[in-house]
Write a protein that holds these residues in place. Structure first.
Motif, PDB file in Angstrom:
ATOM      1  N   UNK B 558       0.816  -1.202   0.000  1.00 28.96           N
ATOM      2  CA  UNK B 558       0.000   0.000   0.000  1.00 28.96           C
ATOM      3  C   UNK B 558       0.857   1.263   0.000  1.00 28.96           C
ATOM      4  N   UNK B 559       1.887   1.285   0.837  1.00 26.95           N
ATOM      5  CA  UNK B 559       2.737   2.469   0.963  1.00 26.95           C
ATOM      6  C   UNK B 559       3.369   2.845  -0.360  1.00 26.95           C
ATOM      7  N   UNK B 560       3.891   1.865  -1.051  1.00 36.58           N
ATOM      8  CA  UNK B 560       4.579   2.133  -2.312  1.00 36.58           C
ATOM      9  C   UNK B 560       3.615   2.725  -3.337  1.00 36.58           C
ATOM     10  N   UNK B 561       2.466   2.101  -3.494  1.00 33.48           N
ATOM     11  CA  UNK B 561       1.538   2.554  -4.538  1.00 33.48           C
ATOM     12  C   UNK B 561       0.887   3.894  -4.187  1.00 33.48           C
ATOM     13  N   UNK B 562       0.613   4.092  -2.915  1.00 28.86           N
ATOM     14  CA  UNK B 562       0.053   5.391  -2.526  1.00 28.86           C
ATOM     15  C   UNK B 562       1.056   6.523  -2.767  1.00 28.86           C
ATOM     16  N   UNK B 563       2.314   6.223  -2.448  1.00 25.58           N
ATOM     17  CA  UNK B 563       3.359   7.244  -2.670  1.00 25.58           C
ATOM     18  C   UNK B 563       3.499   7.535  -4.157  1.00 25.58           C
ATOM     19  N   UNK B 564       3.354   6.516  -4.973  1.00 17.56           N
ATOM     20  CA  UNK B 564       3.465   6.710  -6.424  1.00 17.56           C
ATOM     21  C   UNK B 564       2.391   7.682  -6.910  1.00 17.56           C
ATOM     22  N   UNK B 565       1.190   7.517  -6.385  1.00 16.25           N
ATOM     23  CA  UNK B 565       0.099   8.416  -6.791  1.00 16.25           C
ATOM     24  C   UNK B 565       0.352   9.845  -6.308  1.00 16.25           C
ATOM     25  N   UNK B 566       0.840   9.972  -5.082  1.00 19.17           N
ATOM     26  CA  UNK B 566       1.143  11.318  -4.568  1.00 19.17           C
ATOM     27  C   UNK B 566       2.211  11.995  -5.435  1.00 19.17           C
TER      28      UNK B 566
END
Lengths: 601, 601
Positions: B558-566
């Motif tokens: 989750x952390x990786x993909x959320x950061x990618x969107x940000x």
């Protein structure tokens, strides 16, 4: 090759022609400084810069400063150059005649500063810091301290420093730990103190140019409240003066190290230890930040000028190379048929770089001269309305001058490296030094990010936007008066659009920032760039109109005025479009900037 | 502090997830390189970068290379590190198995290159130049030369160089003077020559890492036509190999000097003299530029990766400091109540800098991975249509990768310095080294201005715009398919607008440039930035969609993909607006850029 000839014609333009209608001129107190006199001073300053300081710039970078057994030595030739500089009266140029200064208008002084920074940025710090220190002493110290220190400092016999930073605190001075303990409450200077603590990044903290060094030190009194409200300012000499005014016993100030820096190598940046050093209060207890900010604000404009100075030297050095270096042929036909190739100045992409640097420098010089005139009006205007407007304008533009000029100066230095190609990366070319030297100006005296926060957090909202009006008003008047101009209509339109974006952004930030200060902070750097671009656009458009008039009147300086118009057009074509980027960035707000979890970085 | 941990998760993302639908994958010849295997290789490479190369980065900068009695020494530890690197098979990673290489896909290899550049840019040049030289030899040398030199070069036992520049010519190689005189027409390598001349700026021109150095030298044959059509490429070893393949007698190659550079100090940049040195033709007489460009094009992508590599290290080092340094309090409430202040990462302007660096790095990595996949498809695709499309895409993107990544890498390094404030200007911080090191990548292998001219002058018009279509087509398909997306509609709209500006600019430049090539040249640098921004926007928008899907499917990361969107959102908010500036600058044409008289500069 480091090449520099003071741009005297443009300096005279910004001094005498460009801002004649800004309402800051005609100061009685400065009447003696006629154009003839100030031009003669600028010409003399140019000689010092070109003949004395420039030849030491590269050698100073190579040799650097050394620390041995507690003694700091500046590079070869610096002591001789400093003596010449001091004896020529250049240290005392802008200081108050009461203390032996020559009271030169800031409008002229800032131009001489530019020359000194162009020719030798490292050297400029020694007299520069002294001048800053005298400003604080003049404004806040008791009369006895002034009498004892100012004459020697103004003449340049003694030098000065600002001792703020400690290893754990720079921007956030509230955390500083240096202590001041009362010593003799009844001495001649209103009471002495003993200071102990460690300071870092002290420019000119120790060196061999002067017989004494006067440190202005931020420290805490025993009863100090925590944070920035508990900081006091002290004067701490390296050697305690004897009764006859000559330096006496050492005062417990020692150099722990000199810093190894990216550039500015001929400026001694010191770690200083104060060990029970005797000092005296400058200003009131716990009110040190106020006095320090007086000094800092003067210095911030000067640091902006540093950026411009290096940018100008970089530009000239790049022009020299672009005319000298033969490589490739012009796309519009051979320009140098006798040679094996054309000079690279024929290539559009090289032109782009040179014109960019030129526009940055001329634009910065124009804004700098405007602010310098306001500095003179603030000090000498008899009309309180003019004085007040000058104060507002200075308050607003100080962070802009500091951050914008130093950003652009560094960019210019890097463009110079690029014009030189591979040769620019080699130390012998001299241009990579410009980049290394210029880099510090974006950091010290408050990083450029801090300048931007000062602009949006303090200056923008102050007195319901009153500071902004000191700038918005002349721009809007100018746009109204010149809309639809036959030659420059498109230029004025560009200015109007950028100014509109600035006004909109101001509203957005004010509104959002009221509810959430992070919104204002998130917009700060782009807002500073935006206001800087509008200020440059305004001065360039004004300059173009003045140039047209001079040409129409048959000026004998056709080349100068035509070039001014070309540079103005280039600015509007190629630089001002940055305003749109800044506007869009501001509009987007803080959301994506602040959304990331700290752990996700 | 120089901090570096290979960004393995993002590397795996660009390698296996982001470009799965680009049509360049599924190559039979590379089937053995399964995700498991390539990820294991990346993890091993990360260890070498972090544990072997990173610890030598600062010390190498401080110590530099030395020249004494004709012998060049690399800094302490470099020889040992190189031996370890070579013995680990890292030199041979991407080379052809026919010559002892491991045939690693470029899509993986470019990621290992990034790691090496992040941890030690100076070190990366030694194996990097060798790899470039082997490419030219593989492509153009006769079989006997390949047999004699490639195995030793591929293994890293011997190293390689590219000897192009001479004191009076860099970009304009047509002027070069080094001479090659036929010697023995009947030797085993198809005829030998004697080369004489002086070369400058030769990276890894002389050093103590390998027992022999193989120089690829541009020179003129006696019957050479003037200009670039009379340049041939020669292989000239430092030591002539004996019959048993070991280095024999010296071959008249000597070091006149090593350059004193702004940075990259652990890389020996040499002035070389060739004095009747024996060499052999690589490729046909007078066709040296062709062979050199094969090598140069490979190197240009790698130099782009250098920019990214330093940018990533600068980012990580800045993040480390921003979490560690306590200064000031968050505007949205205290975040570190136990400490005397909050870490500076809480401040929006620091976030702005970190997020900018992050977006530059992730965006560059995404584009780089795409180009690397095309490099693999060009070499291994069985479908001629795919191969052709890959070739087009590589031709188009090579100058973009080189110039964009190195511009942004340098910008990131400077942002890191800014995050550190005053400490960033001090050598001990390690971050000013990033800025000094990264600066060269904007210059060598063709300055970034030359890359831009290659883009608009050669790549854009080639085959009626066919190269451009290899990029425009996927972008336009993507925009059409995702317009009005519920979550990312605004993002896609931003991409569409920037893409529209790019298409318009392409038309303008093509049209104006046809009549006046200076118009195309005047637009070149801004056009390169514009296409680069659109490419980044495309990869970020794609990444956001992939991330959303992974999150919807309940990914454990989750952390990786959320950061990618940000990061994607930040890119669209704060970086993509640069496209408007570039568009407006292009639109303004050459007039003001070229109007100034040369004498007026």
């Amino acid at each position: 090759m480091q090449v520099y000839e003071a741009p005297l014609r443009d300096m005279k333009f910004v001094l005498n022609e460009l801002h004649a209608d800004d309402g800051f001129g005609g100061l009685e107190a400065l009447e003696e400084f006629t154009p003839d006199l100030t031009e003669a001073i600028l010409e003399e300053a140019a000689k010092v810069a070109q003949d004395v300081l420039l030849p030491l710039n590269r050698s100073g970078d190579i040799e650097g400063c050394t620390l041995e057994n507690g003694v700091v030595r500046t590079p070869s030739g610096f002591k001789e150059a400093y003596d010449l500089f001091r004896e020529g009266g250049w240290c005392a140029l802008a200081s108050d005649p009461e203390w032996g200064g020559q009271g030169l208008p800031e409008a002229v002084n800032k131009l001489t500063e530019e020359m000194i920074c162009s020719s030798n940025l490292s050297f400029s710090l020694y007299p520069g810091l002294t001048h800053g220190a005298t400003t604080a002493i003049e404004g806040y110290a008791c009369d006895a301290l002034k009498q004892a220190y100012l004459p020697k400092m103004v003449s340049g016999e003694w030098s000065g420093t600002m001792c703020l930073t400690e290893p754990h605190c720079g921007t956030d001075l509230g955390m500083l730990r240096t202590k001041a303990v009362p010593q003799d409450p009844d001495d001649a200077f209103g009471g002495s103190y003993r200071l102990s603590g460690a300071k870092i990044f002290i420019s000119a903290g120790e060196h061999d140019l002067t017989e004494n060094i006067v440190h202005l030190v931020l420290a805490r009194l025993p009863d100090a409240p925590p944070g920035v409200k508990g900081i006091s300012l002290f004067l701490v000499p390296k050697y305690l003066p004897k009764d006859d005014g000559t330096p006496g016993p050492a005062n417990g100030v020692s150099v722990a190290a000199i810093e190894h820096k990216m550039g500015l190598k001929a400026s001694a940046t010191c770690q200083l230890n104060f060990d029970e050093s005797i000092g005296w209060l400058v200003g009131k207890p716990h009110k040190g930040m106020e006095a320090m900010f007086t000094m800092m604000n003067t210095e911030r404009v000067s640091v902006g000028i540093q950026g411009l100075g290096v940018g100008e030297a970089a530009y000239q050095s790049a022009v020299w190379y672009a005319k000298d270096r033969l490589q490739g042929r012009s796309l519009s036909g051979v320009k140098n048929p006798a040679g094996p190739a054309d000079p690279i100045i024929v290539h559009p992409d090289v032109r782009r770089m040179l014109m960019t640097m030129r526009a940055y420098n001329e634009g910065s010089r124009a804004i700098g001269a405007w602010v310098a005139r306001a500095l003179d009006a603030e000090r000498h205007a008899s009309d309180p309305e003019v004085k007040a407007r000058a104060e507002d304008f200075i308050a607003l533009m100080t962070p802009v001058v500091k951050a914008l000029f130093t950003d652009l100066g560094f960019e210019s230095a890097n463009l110079a490296v690029q014009v030189y190609g591979g040769h620019g990366y080699i130390a012998e070319s001299g241009v990579e030094q410009f980049a290394r030297d210029a880099r510090i100006a974006m950091i010290y005296e408050g990083t450029n990010g801090i300048q931007a926060l000062d602009l949006v957090g303090r200056k923008m909202p102050a007195h319901m936007g009153r500071y902004l009006r000191s700038f918005f008003h002349p721009v809007s008047q100018f746009v109204e008066a010149n809309k639809g101009d036959a030659d420059f209509g498109k230029m004025i339109e560009g200015l109007e659009k950028a100014f509109g974006a600035l006004q909109l952004s101001t509203g957005t930030i004010a509104q959002k920032g009221m509810k959430d200060p992070e919104e204002a902070a998130a917009a700060a750097t782009d807002y500073l760039r935006l206001i800087g671009l509008v200020a440059m656009g305004y001065t360039f458009a004004k300059a173009a109109l003045i140039a047209r008039k001079a040409l129409a009147e048959g000026s004998g300086e056709k080349g100068f005025y035509e070039a001014k118009i070309v540079t103005a057009r280039f600015f509007f074509d190629r630089i001002l479009p940055q305003a749109t980027t800044a506007f869009l960035a501001i509009k987007s707000g803080k959301a994506s900037m602040m959304a990331m979890d700290v752990d996700a970085f």
